[in-house]
Design a protein around this motif. Structure first.
Motif, PDB file in Angstrom:
ATOM      1  N   SER A 107      -5.576  -4.001 -11.183  1.00 60.70           N
ATOM      2  CA  SER A 107      -5.308  -3.794 -12.521  1.00 60.70           C
ATOM      3  C   SER A 107      -3.877  -3.195 -12.944  1.00 60.70           C
ATOM      4  N   GLY A 108      -3.395  -2.454 -11.952  1.00 63.59           N
ATOM      5  CA  GLY A 108      -2.289  -1.725 -12.140  1.00 63.59           C
ATOM      6  C   GLY A 108      -2.447  -0.611 -13.135  1.00 63.59           C
ATOM      7  N   ALA A 115       4.274  -2.447  -6.986  1.00 59.27           N
ATOM      8  CA  ALA A 115       5.478  -2.663  -7.965  1.00 59.27           C
ATOM      9  C   ALA A 115       5.345  -1.974  -9.157  1.00 59.27           C
ATOM     10  N   THR A 116       6.250  -1.359  -9.410  1.00 59.92           N
ATOM     11  CA  THR A 116       6.113  -0.467 -10.899  1.00 59.92           C
ATOM     12  C   THR A 116       7.371  -0.933 -11.772  1.00 59.92           C
ATOM     13  N   CYS A 172       8.440  -4.738  -5.051  1.00 63.68           N
ATOM     14  CA  CYS A 172       7.745  -5.832  -5.212  1.00 63.68           C
ATOM     15  C   CYS A 172       6.958  -6.385  -4.018  1.00 63.68           C
ATOM     16  N   GLY A 173       5.608  -5.893  -4.040  1.00 59.78           N
ATOM     17  CA  GLY A 173       5.001  -6.412  -2.766  1.00 59.78           C
ATOM     18  C   GLY A 173       3.829  -7.285  -2.859  1.00 59.78           C
ATOM     19  N   PHE A 174       4.123  -8.346  -4.032  1.00 56.17           N
ATOM     20  CA  PHE A 174       3.234  -9.194  -4.323  1.00 56.17           C
ATOM     21  C   PHE A 174       3.957 -10.778  -4.151  1.00 56.17           C
ATOM     22  N   GLY A 175       3.222 -11.686  -3.820  1.00 54.83           N
ATOM     23  CA  GLY A 175       4.002 -12.895  -3.364  1.00 54.83           C
ATOM     24  C   GLY A 175       4.411 -13.278  -4.933  1.00 54.83           C
ATOM     25  N   LEU A 176       5.394 -14.520  -4.960  1.00 52.72           N
ATOM     26  CA  LEU A 176       6.048 -14.829  -6.264  1.00 52.72           C
ATOM     27  C   LEU A 176       5.015 -15.087  -7.492  1.00 52.72           C
ATOM     28  N   GLY A 187       0.557  -3.066  -9.857  1.00 53.54           N
ATOM     29  CA  GLY A 187      -0.555  -2.580  -8.941  1.00 53.54           C
ATOM     30  C   GLY A 187      -0.067  -1.892  -7.812  1.00 53.54           C
ATOM     31  N   SER A 188      -0.966  -0.987  -7.257  1.00 49.03           N
ATOM     32  CA  SER A 188      -0.448  -0.162  -6.443  1.00 49.03           C
ATOM     33  C   SER A 188      -1.781   0.085  -5.125  1.00 49.03           C
ATOM     34  N   GLY A 189      -1.396   0.009  -4.111  1.00 48.64           N
ATOM     35  CA  GLY A 189      -2.022   0.229  -2.709  1.00 48.64           C
ATOM     36  C   GLY A 189      -1.427  -0.524  -1.693  1.00 48.64           C
ATOM     37  N   SER A 190      -2.623  -0.677  -0.594  1.00 50.08           N
ATOM     38  CA  SER A 190      -1.853  -1.414   0.676  1.00 50.08           C
ATOM     39  C   SER A 190      -1.554  -2.825   0.443  1.00 50.08           C
TER      40      SER A 190
END
Length: 268
Positions: A260-261, A29-30, A43-47, A22-25
């Motif tokens: 959706s990444g 994560a890539t 890794c900007g998302f929770g676990l 996913g990519s944005g504010s």
């Protein structure tokens, strides 16, 4: 397909491939893999959300050989510590990013020195300093078996140093954060507008197009528009800015969406 250290397949063996969780504010994560080595850039998302999004791409966290951190902002760093502690994934970052104090302890920490090439197993990685309002931000260029991938987001302007560092890539994940008119008339307060649109903020669509012209397009198989602002951009505006550079052929362009990444993309 190889199965790495987990129970689910990664990208095709022998090919440098990439995907986006996913990519944005709200989180970035890539994934980058050549079938032998797999790393996560930021890794900007929770676990739990990270684990869910990895599973959607056929990856278990145990298959990751490293997490590479570009800088300390929450939409890039939020899940790094929890992921590393839960699954024992090594973390690579600059001392400046570490000194932000936002990561917490991790099982294995490795320093990145900007402009100093390093390797994670079969992946050769160049960390490139970029103009962004963080302590010691970098972006990355990857090489494996003669293929080159650039991950280039979170920069305020396309400096000469950045242009030189990212020439000759076969694929490029490129920030198209905002449309300048949308930012100007949008809901952000004036101070935030100045930050986002300034030389140490984020790249506008028109700046991304200018950067591509300097980099050259002949070798680029895939151009991924990334880090689009939810309030200050639209996918069609990003595509409209870049498509004329490709003589109207948008087949090489795609979007890394926030929700959706982007599914696995292989570089020939």
């Amino acid at each position: 397909m190889p199965k790495g250290k987990g129970d689910t397949p990664l990208s095709s063996a022998g090919k440098l491939s990439f995907a986006s969780l996913g990519s944005g504010s709200k989180g970035n994560a890539t994934l980058v893999s050549d079938g032998e080595t797999s790393v996560l850039v930021d890794c900007g998302f929770g676990l739990r959300e990270t684990e869910r999004r990895l599973a959607r791409l056929g990856v278990h966290p145990r298959q990751l050989d490293a997490v590479l951190v570009t800088h300390e902002h929450g939409d890039h760093l939020r899940g790094v510590g929890p992921l590393a502690r839960r699954h024992g994934v090594p973390v690579y970052l600059t001392p400046g990013t570490w000194l932000s104090g936002r990561l917490g302890e991790v099982p294995q920490r490795h320093w990145i020195t900007p402009q100093a090439r390093f390797a994670v197993k079969s992946l050769v990685i160049d960390p490139i300093t970029v103009p962004h309002d963080a302590r010691e931000p970098v972006q990355f260029r990857f090489e494996s078996r003669g293929c080159h991938l650039g991950v280039l987001t979170d920069l305020g302007h396309p400096s000469e140093h950045v242009i030189e560092a990212f020439r000759g890539c076969d694929a490029l994940i490129l920030e198209c954060n905002h449309d300048r008119h949308m930012l100007e008339i949008g809901p952000y307060p004036p101070q935030l507008k100045r930050r986002v649109g300034g030389n140490w903020g984020h790249l506008a669509n028109i700046q991304a197009a200018a950067l591509l012209q300097h980099l050259g397009l002949d070798r680029l198989q895939r151009i991924v528009c990334s880090h689009l602002s939810e309030h200050n951009n639209r996918p069609e505006l990003a595509l409209e800015a870049l498509t004329p550079l490709l003589d109207g052929d948008a087949s090489r362009l795609t979007i890394a969406a926030q929700d959706s990444g982007l599914q696995w993309q292989a570089i020939r």
